[in-house]
Write an enzyme that holds these catalytic residues in place. Structure first.
Site, short mmCIF file in Angstrom:
data_model
loop_
_atom_site.label_atom_id
_atom_site.label_comp_id
_atom_site.label_asym_id
_atom_site.label_seq_id
_atom_site.Cartn_x
_atom_site.Cartn_y
_atom_site.Cartn_z
N TYR A 138 0.85 -1.18 0.00
CA TYR A 138 0.00 0.00 0.00
C TYR A 138 0.89 1.24 0.00
CZ TYR A 138 -3.34 -3.53 1.53
OH TYR A 138 -4.11 -4.66 1.64
N GLY A 141 -17.47 0.47 -0.95
CA GLY A 141 -18.32 1.63 -1.12
C GLY A 141 -19.67 1.33 -1.73
#
Length: 302
Positions: free
Chosen positions: A34, A184
């Site tokens: 990441y 989401g």
């Protein structure tokens, strides 16, 4: 807090990390893949004065070559990777260290045996696996106790219910669902029509065409139910649902915004009873065209 893009160190980042640090016994979750270790450096800024408050988890196993990711869970790379994470985090011991993926080139027992050596050396406290099979979990847990397993789990992605969730309960292992908000999808805050080409969800069928219409209607229905029944958001309902599935679950919703961090935290206080869970299942049955197995298309992106 995580992300695939490089995160710039700025005032907003400082404030966000500080909000994590001031809470009691929160988990800081990161990994080299990441943003190439930048988020480990970000977390280190708050660990200086709050180490005892934060349970820190990070990963190894993905590397990059010529701009492409590949899996390397070899004992040799493990030794290099853990030293890099300890240095970036500026700590002596990582609380929970994950193998990010099972490496098909390396026996999983060899990977976990090498991780067990790190436990003996005091460099890590607990061992975790991410996206392992039930057989992988059984074999590795016989080598050294596995503390946590990461797998995708949400209202719209429920494959772990078949084997992994029951097995973790049987073995006394914590299940750590990533993407508990369906990336989401079920927050009712994502405008799927506005996704940009550089958003990895842009070309995923779940966010397009008939599936998008189904999922937008599902998110709206969940939002209405959450508001009418509990006066909460769909996000909080989705997290409360995941938590209600088993006492050995700790979800890790991702966010870069403090207001959503605050919203997510409040979900732990929401208790769903059998009637609530039954009503949620009925909503899901009304919108079946969600394309649950979509993430098979993007496994290597994680």
């Amino acid at each position: 807090m995580y992300g695939y893009e490089h995160i710039l160190w700025n005032t907003r980042s400082c404030y966000f990390i500080s909000c994590i640090g001031i809470r009691n016994k929160l988990s800081g979750y990161c990994g080299y893949i990441y943003a190439n270790g930048i988020n480990e450096k970000l977390i280190s800024n708050i660990l200086k004065d709050n180490r005892e408050k934060i349970f820190i988890a990070t990963k190894f196993g993905f590397r990059q070559k010529n701009g492409a990711n590949y899996i390397d869970a070899s004992p040799k790379w493990l030794k290099e990777a853990v030293e890099g994470s300890l240095k970036r985090l500026n700590i002596d011991t990582i609380d929970l260290y994950y193998a990010h993926r099972v490496d098909p080139k390396v026996p999983i027992e060899d990977t976990v045996s090498a991780m067990a050596e790190l436990v003996k050396e005091g460099k890590i406290r607990y061992i975790g696996l991410s996206e392992c099979s039930p057989e992988d979990l059984k074999r590795t847990n016989a080598v050294h106790p596995i503390t946590a397993v990461q797998s995708e789990y949400s209202l719209v992605t429920r494959g772990v219910e078949n084997e992994i969730l029951p097995l973790t309960k049987e073995l006394g292992i914590t299940l750590v669902p990533f993407a508990p908000l369906g990336r989401g999808l079920i927050t009712n805050k994502l405008d799927m029509s506005a996704l940009k080409p550089n958003d990895f969800r842009f070309n995923i069928p779940r966010y397009n065409g008939e599936h998008r219409e189904n999922n937008e209607n599902l998110a709206a229905a969940l939002t209405e139910f959450a508001s009418d029944r509990f006066n909460i958001s769909a996000t909080q309902l989705a997290l409360a649902w995941v938590l209600a599935q088993s006492s050995n679950i700790i979800p890790i919703p991702g966010t870069k915004h403090t207001k959503y961090l605050e919203e997510n935290i409040k979900a732990v206080d929401i208790i769903l009873n059998d009637s609530d869970l039954k009503d949620i299942e009925e909503i899901l049955r009304r919108y079946p065209n969600m394309l649950e197995n979509v993430m098979l298309l993007v496994k290597t992106a994680l």
